[in-house]
Design a protein around this motif. Structure first.
Motif, PDB file in Angstrom:
ATOM      1  N   ALA A 163       0.828  -1.208   0.000  1.00  0.00           N
ATOM      2  CA  ALA A 163       0.000   0.000   0.000  1.00  0.00           C
ATOM      3  C   ALA A 163       0.858   1.252   0.000  1.00  0.00           C
ATOM      4  CB  ALA A 163      -0.921   0.006   1.214  1.00  0.00           C
ATOM      5  N   GLY A 164       0.481   2.197  -0.865  1.00  0.00           N
ATOM      6  CA  GLY A 164       1.163   3.476  -0.918  1.00  0.00           C
ATOM      7  C   GLY A 164       0.327   4.604  -0.366  1.00  0.00           C
ATOM      8  N   VAL A 165      -0.981   4.342  -0.169  1.00  0.00           N
ATOM      9  CA  VAL A 165      -1.885   5.391   0.274  1.00  0.00           C
ATOM     10  C   VAL A 165      -3.185   4.772   0.792  1.00  0.00           C
ATOM     11  CG1 VAL A 165      -2.974   5.694  -2.004  1.00  0.00           C
ATOM     12  CG2 VAL A 165      -2.869   7.642  -0.418  1.00  0.00           C
ATOM     13  N   HIS A 166      -3.820   5.485   1.687  1.00  0.00           N
ATOM     14  CA  HIS A 166      -5.194   5.179   2.110  1.00  0.00           C
ATOM     15  C   HIS A 166      -6.045   6.300   1.547  1.00  0.00           C
ATOM     16  CE1 HIS A 166      -4.570   2.127   5.379  1.00  0.00           C
ATOM     17  NE2 HIS A 166      -3.349   2.630   5.315  1.00  0.00           N
TER      18      HIS A 166
ATOM     19  N   GLU B 267     -13.866   8.378   5.897  1.00  0.00           N
ATOM     20  CA  GLU B 267     -15.006   7.469   6.002  1.00  0.00           C
ATOM     21  C   GLU B 267     -14.645   6.145   6.693  1.00  0.00           C
ATOM     22  OE1 GLU B 267     -17.356   6.982   2.378  1.00  0.00           O
ATOM     23  OE2 GLU B 267     -16.333   8.739   1.542  1.00  0.00           O
ATOM     24  N   ALA B 268     -13.414   6.011   7.140  1.00  0.00           N
ATOM     25  CA  ALA B 268     -12.935   4.741   7.691  1.00  0.00           C
ATOM     26  C   ALA B 268     -13.755   4.265   8.884  1.00  0.00           C
ATOM     27  CB  ALA B 268     -11.468   4.858   8.097  1.00  0.00           C
ATOM     28  N   VAL B 269     -14.023   2.973   8.898  1.00  0.00           N
ATOM     29  CA  VAL B 269     -14.639   2.330  10.054  1.00  0.00           C
ATOM     30  C   VAL B 269     -13.618   1.422  10.751  1.00  0.00           C
ATOM     31  CG1 VAL B 269     -16.983   2.441   9.133  1.00  0.00           C
ATOM     32  CG2 VAL B 269     -15.594   0.413   8.691  1.00  0.00           C
ATOM     33  N   LEU B 270     -12.502   1.183  10.082  1.00  0.00           N
ATOM     34  CA  LEU B 270     -11.399   0.412  10.647  1.00  0.00           C
ATOM     35  C   LEU B 270     -10.147   1.267  10.500  1.00  0.00           C
ATOM     36  CD1 LEU B 270     -10.149  -2.233  11.760  1.00  0.00           C
ATOM     37  CD2 LEU B 270      -9.835  -2.933   9.367  1.00  0.00           C
ATOM     38  N   ARG B 271      -9.644   1.774  11.597  1.00  0.00           N
ATOM     39  CA  ARG B 271      -8.444   2.604  11.578  1.00  0.00           C
ATOM     40  C   ARG B 271      -7.231   1.692  11.458  1.00  0.00           C
ATOM     41  NH1 ARG B 271     -10.157   7.560  10.272  1.00  0.00           N
ATOM     42  NH2 ARG B 271     -12.101   7.921  11.355  1.00  0.00           N
ATOM     43  N   ILE B 272      -6.344   2.041  10.532  1.00  0.00           N
ATOM     44  CA  ILE B 272      -5.137   1.238  10.301  1.00  0.00           C
ATOM     45  C   ILE B 272      -3.935   2.128  10.551  1.00  0.00           C
ATOM     46  CG2 ILE B 272      -3.837  -0.094   8.602  1.00  0.00           C
ATOM     47  CD1 ILE B 272      -6.529  -0.718   7.230  1.00  0.00           C
ATOM     48  N   LYS B 273      -3.194   1.820  11.575  1.00  0.00           N
ATOM     49  CA  LYS B 273      -2.027   2.610  11.955  1.00  0.00           C
ATOM     50  C   LYS B 273      -0.782   1.927  11.390  1.00  0.00           C
ATOM     51  CE  LYS B 273      -4.356   4.339  16.013  1.00  0.00           C
ATOM     52  NZ  LYS B 273      -4.465   5.745  15.964  1.00  0.00           N
ATOM     53  N   ASP B 274      -0.467   2.296  10.131  1.00  0.00           N
ATOM     54  CA  ASP B 274       0.643   1.655   9.433  1.00  0.00           C
ATOM     55  C   ASP B 274       1.679   2.644   8.910  1.00  0.00           C
ATOM     56  OD1 ASP B 274      -0.837   2.831   7.408  1.00  0.00           O
ATOM     57  OD2 ASP B 274      -1.206   0.978   6.309  1.00  0.00           O
ATOM     58  N   GLY B 275       1.503   3.933   9.207  1.00  0.00           N
ATOM     59  CA  GLY B 275       2.452   4.938   8.761  1.00  0.00           C
ATOM     60  C   GLY B 275       2.287   5.356   7.308  1.00  0.00           C
TER      61      GLY B 275
ATOM     62  N   SER C  19      -9.397  16.437  -3.135  1.00  0.00           N
ATOM     63  CA  SER C  19      -8.848  17.634  -2.505  1.00  0.00           C
ATOM     64  C   SER C  19      -7.350  17.516  -2.290  1.00  0.00           C
ATOM     65  CB  SER C  19      -9.526  17.854  -1.145  1.00  0.00           C
ATOM     66  OG  SER C  19      -9.121  16.837  -0.221  1.00  0.00           O
ATOM     67  N   GLY C  20      -6.847  16.287  -2.216  1.00  0.00           N
ATOM     68  CA  GLY C  20      -5.441  16.097  -1.924  1.00  0.00           C
ATOM     69  C   GLY C  20      -5.109  16.279  -0.444  1.00  0.00           C
ATOM     70  N   GLU C  21      -6.114  16.543   0.373  1.00  0.00           N
ATOM     71  CA  GLU C  21      -5.887  16.754   1.807  1.00  0.00           C
ATOM     72  C   GLU C  21      -5.575  15.447   2.506  1.00  0.00           C
ATOM     73  OE1 GLU C  21      -8.838  19.080   3.961  1.00  0.00           O
ATOM     74  OE2 GLU C  21      -9.513  19.891   2.031  1.00  0.00           O
ATOM     75  N   THR C  22      -4.621  15.506   3.430  1.00  0.00           N
ATOM     76  CA  THR C  22      -4.323  14.355   4.260  1.00  0.00           C
ATOM     77  C   THR C  22      -5.010  14.516   5.615  1.00  0.00           C
ATOM     78  OG1 THR C  22      -2.268  15.336   5.084  1.00  0.00           O
ATOM     79  CG2 THR C  22      -2.098  13.927   3.118  1.00  0.00           C
ATOM     80  N   VAL C  23      -5.181  13.403   6.291  1.00  0.00           N
ATOM     81  CA  VAL C  23      -5.778  13.403   7.628  1.00  0.00           C
ATOM     82  C   VAL C  23      -4.881  12.610   8.559  1.00  0.00           C
ATOM     83  CG1 VAL C  23      -8.158  13.709   6.818  1.00  0.00           C
ATOM     84  CG2 VAL C  23      -7.248  11.415   7.097  1.00  0.00           C
ATOM     85  N   ALA C  24      -5.081  12.810   9.841  1.00  0.00           N
ATOM     86  CA  ALA C  24      -4.274  12.114  10.833  1.00  0.00           C
ATOM     87  C   ALA C  24      -4.580  10.627  10.855  1.00  0.00           C
ATOM     88  CB  ALA C  24      -4.519  12.718  12.220  1.00  0.00           C
ATOM     89  N   GLU C  25      -3.550   9.873  11.168  1.00  0.00           N
ATOM     90  CA  GLU C  25      -3.699   8.430  11.285  1.00  0.00           C
ATOM     91  C   GLU C  25      -4.590   8.092  12.448  1.00  0.00           C
ATOM     92  OE1 GLU C  25      -0.505   5.463   9.914  1.00  0.00           O
ATOM     93  OE2 GLU C  25      -0.158   5.744  12.061  1.00  0.00           O
TER      94      GLU C  25
END
Length: 144
Positions: free
Chosen positions: A108-111, A116-124, A138-144
């Motif tokens: 994976a290179g991106v989420h 809308e996530a229902v399963l948070r994946i903390k993978d960096g 939008s190209g906006e990122t969000v916090a893990e």
């Protein structure tokens, strides 16, 4: 990955078989409600390929198509119901679900659609609010 490498994929029952060749344009996880609902899972692992990289080698007559919107033509095996890929004509790409190409070295290179996530994946790995600008987001990122 070498550009001449190919990987064999298949639906759940094996009636539909295909090959993808080369390298995907992108790999990652989609968390949108539509992908979750279609996959019946909390997240969908995608690999995006140019259409010419995909060749259906068996069972083309067994492939069903459903499009809820003009942006996505979802494909499945009409024998077993196994989901295999989604054509995205507006992007000029095909999403071959990572799970149906078992030998492919998915990384994976991106989420995308992480808001809308229902399963948070903390993978960096980068988490996008929606999708990259190049894909109309939008190209906006969000916090893990």
């Amino acid at each position: 990955m070498s550009n001449d490498k190919s990987y064999i994929g298949r639906c759940f029952c094996g009636e539909v078989q295909f090959t993808v060749k080369g390298e995907p344009e992108a790999m990652g996880y989609c968390h949108c409600e539509s992908c979750r609902h279609w996959s019946a899972g909390p997240v969908n692992a995608f690999t995006l390929w140019k259409p010419e990289a995909l060749e259906v080698t068996q069972g083309v007559d067994k492939i069903g198509t459903y499009n809820k919107t003009p942006a996505s033509y979802r494909k499945w095996c009409r024998s077993c119901g196994g989901h295999i890929f989604t054509e995205h004509p507006e992007m000029g790409l095909i999403d071959v679900y990572a799970a149906v190409i078992p030998e492919f070295p998915f990384e994976a290179g991106v989420h995308v659609n992480y808001q809308e996530a229902v399963l948070r994946i903390k993978d960096g790995v980068t988490k996008m609010k929606d999708v990259p600008v190049e894909m109309g987001g939008s190209g906006e990122t969000v916090a893990e």
